[in-house]
Design an enzyme around this catalytic site. Structure first.
Site, PDB file in Angstrom:
ATOM      1  N   ALA A 133       0.963  -1.191  -0.075  1.00  0.00           N
ATOM      2  CA  ALA A 133      -0.029   0.123  -0.194  1.00  0.00           C
ATOM      3  C   ALA A 133       0.948   1.297   0.200  1.00  0.00           C
ATOM      4  O   ALA A 133       1.276   1.824   1.023  1.00  0.00           O
ATOM      5  CB  ALA A 133      -0.984   0.085   1.328  1.00  0.00           C
ATOM      6  N   THR A 161      10.185   8.036   6.657  1.00  0.00           N
ATOM      7  CA  THR A 161      11.098   8.906   6.893  1.00  0.00           C
ATOM      8  C   THR A 161      11.338   9.134   8.396  1.00  0.00           C
ATOM      9  O   THR A 161      10.446   8.908   9.140  1.00  0.00           O
ATOM     10  CB  THR A 161      10.716  10.264   6.298  1.00  0.00           C
ATOM     11  OG1 THR A 161      10.677  10.061   4.811  1.00  0.00           O
ATOM     12  CG2 THR A 161      11.670  11.561   6.388  1.00  0.00           C
ATOM     13  N   ARG A 268      34.845  27.856 -18.593  1.00  0.00           N
ATOM     14  CA  ARG A 268      35.275  26.572 -19.064  1.00  0.00           C
ATOM     15  C   ARG A 268      35.595  26.778 -20.942  1.00  0.00           C
ATOM     16  O   ARG A 268      34.537  27.146 -21.490  1.00  0.00           O
ATOM     17  CB  ARG A 268      34.411  25.447 -18.841  1.00  0.00           C
ATOM     18  CG  ARG A 268      34.585  24.020 -19.683  1.00  0.00           C
ATOM     19  CD  ARG A 268      35.968  23.380 -18.842  1.00  0.00           C
ATOM     20  NE  ARG A 268      35.926  21.897 -19.411  1.00  0.00           N
ATOM     21  CZ  ARG A 268      36.801  21.558 -20.272  1.00  0.00           C
ATOM     22  NH1 ARG A 268      37.435  22.393 -21.059  1.00  0.00           N
ATOM     23  NH2 ARG A 268      36.782  20.441 -20.764  1.00  0.00           N
ATOM     24  N   ILE A 337      26.436  20.057 -18.806  1.00  0.00           N
ATOM     25  CA  ILE A 337      27.102  21.107 -19.018  1.00  0.00           C
ATOM     26  C   ILE A 337      28.570  20.693 -18.317  1.00  0.00           C
ATOM     27  O   ILE A 337      29.406  21.410 -18.953  1.00  0.00           O
ATOM     28  CB  ILE A 337      26.649  22.263 -18.494  1.00  0.00           C
ATOM     29  CG1 ILE A 337      25.171  22.765 -19.473  1.00  0.00           C
ATOM     30  CG2 ILE A 337      27.385  23.514 -18.431  1.00  0.00           C
ATOM     31  CD1 ILE A 337      24.408  23.608 -18.839  1.00  0.00           C
ATOM     32  N   GLU A 363       5.443  10.988  -1.355  1.00  0.00           N
ATOM     33  CA  GLU A 363       4.190  12.012  -1.227  1.00  0.00           C
ATOM     34  C   GLU A 363       3.305  12.025  -2.090  1.00  0.00           C
ATOM     35  O   GLU A 363       2.790  13.090  -2.626  1.00  0.00           O
ATOM     36  CB  GLU A 363       4.500  13.240  -0.573  1.00  0.00           C
ATOM     37  CG  GLU A 363       5.089  13.027   1.109  1.00  0.00           C
ATOM     38  CD  GLU A 363       4.971  14.377   1.622  1.00  0.00           C
ATOM     39  OE1 GLU A 363       4.226  15.095   1.424  1.00  0.00           O
ATOM     40  OE2 GLU A 363       5.663  14.179   2.627  1.00  0.00           O
ATOM     41  N   GLU A 367       2.911   9.648 -11.309  1.00  0.00           N
ATOM     42  CA  GLU A 367       1.669   9.123 -11.992  1.00  0.00           C
ATOM     43  C   GLU A 367       0.469   9.523 -11.162  1.00  0.00           C
ATOM     44  O   GLU A 367      -0.725   9.436 -11.778  1.00  0.00           O
ATOM     45  CB  GLU A 367       1.903   7.409 -12.193  1.00  0.00           C
ATOM     46  CG  GLU A 367       2.948   7.032 -12.898  1.00  0.00           C
ATOM     47  CD  GLU A 367       4.283   7.222 -12.526  1.00  0.00           C
ATOM     48  OE1 GLU A 367       5.323   7.311 -13.481  1.00  0.00           O
ATOM     49  OE2 GLU A 367       4.677   7.535 -11.307  1.00  0.00           O
TER      50      GLU A 367
END
Length: 389
Positions: A133, A161, A268, A337, A363, A367
């Site tokens: 569930a 949690t 960069r 990147i 939570e 879907e």
């Protein structure tokens, strides 16, 4: 129509940004090192020290009523603060809060569970999810049977949690199988020393959930939270009230990573040019910035509706679906990147990559949010374009 933050909101946003930048973000290298070596990113003592510092600035109990010593900042302010806190992956949270359904307790329960949790002296967890569930919370099988002045609970909860650290749990169990979720589920406050056990569940990220085992755990009848049989309503209140807070935190992470991408692109060089001059990099940054701003306003609008006392379930589902998938797209682009360095553990990008992936599951999965949004529209509970009507 006003899209401008109030003077107070701007001041709070700036102050929280300063606190996170000065006190919390500098811990990032330590957190990465601890996690690489198998230790918690931040120990409880360091967390409490940070929370004590924040309390001196007045940031204590963001959503906690003033009568319990909190800010009672309101949903919009809470979303703004969550966005600023989300700019670092350090597992920091402002102190002085408690699960919203604990306020449904009687006076005795508030003194035993709520107040100590607000003060940080007790730790709680919320347990409804089971192996069979997850998204279908109505299908829970954990059973509680009345025995005199006690209830005897048997069952298993999963992906809980704080389940490994909590000293008490708000556990949901079936007390009337015939009614089930329609009046037959009850919430119990169960202390760890009543007999339930927890087992850590390893994950791909740093989230450390637990499975909880209840084998003939006896809980006094007085430990029912709310009313007998009305537990499912409490569970939905817990899940639904703060759903917009999940994308709110993701906003901060996405914003910080886009800033990292901009800095890296400008510095960069490849083939004699800063990579910021290449269209492919520019489009990664542009798409990320556009999606970030869209998610920001979806999230703030959901918070605004909650603050006005409106039914925000539809807009909160939209905000969670878009905001969490946005953050996952952003972190993927930012990693790209940065190239090979983005994939290493020297930079925090791969850490965020793993952490943000969870937001699309807990939570309410992507879907489930799509199902909720579609059903609301198809059944006429919500209308397309209603936000401007």
């Amino acid at each position: 129509m006003d899209f401008e933050l109030s003077e107070e909101q701007r001041a709070v946003k700036a102050a929280v940004r300063q606190f996170i930048t000065k006190e919390v973000a500098p811990l990032e290298p330590t957190v990465l090192l601890n996690e690489r070596e198998g230790r918690p990113g931040i120990d409880r003592e360091t967390l409490r020290d940070l929370q004590a510092k924040a309390r001196k600035y007045g940031y204590w109990g963001i959503n906690t009523p003033e009568e319990y010593g909190g800010m009672e900042a309101g949903p919009v302010m809470a979303a703004i603060i969550a966005g600023e806190a989300g700019r670092t992956f350090v597992p920091f949270r402002f102190g002085g809060s408690a699960d919203n359904i604990l306020y449904a307790g009687n006076e005795e329960q508030k003194q035993e569970y709520l107040v100590p949790t607000i003060e940080g002296d007790r730790r709680s967890c919320f347990a409804i999810t089971e192996p069979g569930a997850g998204s279908d919370a109505r299908n829970i099988r954990t059973r509680a049977v009345r025995d005199g002045d006690d209830w005897v609970i048997n069952g298993e909860k999963i992906f809980i949690t704080n389940g490994n650290e909590a000293d008490f749990v708000m556990v949901f169990a079936v007390t009337n199988p015939e009614l089930g979720a329609n009046g037959g589920v009850t919430c119990f406050l169960a202390d760890r020393d009543m007999g339930w056990e927890s087992t850590p569940i390893p994950t791909m990220g740093e989230w450390g959930p637990a499975s909880l085992s209840f084998q003939d755990v006896r809980v006094p009848h007085r430990n029912i939270l709310g009313e007998e049989g009305r537990g499912f309503e409490l569970a939905m209140q817990w899940i639904g009230q703060g759903r917009f807070m999940i994308p709110a935190g993701a906003l901060g992470a996405a914003e910080r990573m886009i800033e990292m991408a901009i800095e890296h692109a400008n510095n960069r060089e490849s083939m004699g040019h800063p990579i910021a001059e290449y269209q492919a990099i520019q489009w990664h940054i542009a798409d990320s910035a556009v999606e970030l701003e869209a998610a920001r306003w979806l999230t703030l609008r959901a918070a605004w509706q909650v603050e006005r006392g409106e039914d925000a379930r539809h807009s909160s589902s939209i905000a969670k679906l878009y905001g969490t998938t946005m953050a996952n797209r952003v972190v993927d682009r930012v990693l790209q990147i940065h190239g090979g360095m983005g994939y290493t553990k020297e930079l925090p990008i791969e850490r965020w990559y793993r952490e943000l992936r969870l937001l699309r599951i807990f939570e309410g999965t992507d879907e489930i949010q799509r199902r909720t949004i579609a059903r609301n529209l198809l059944r006429g509970h919500a209308k397309v374009g209603a936000s401007l009507s």
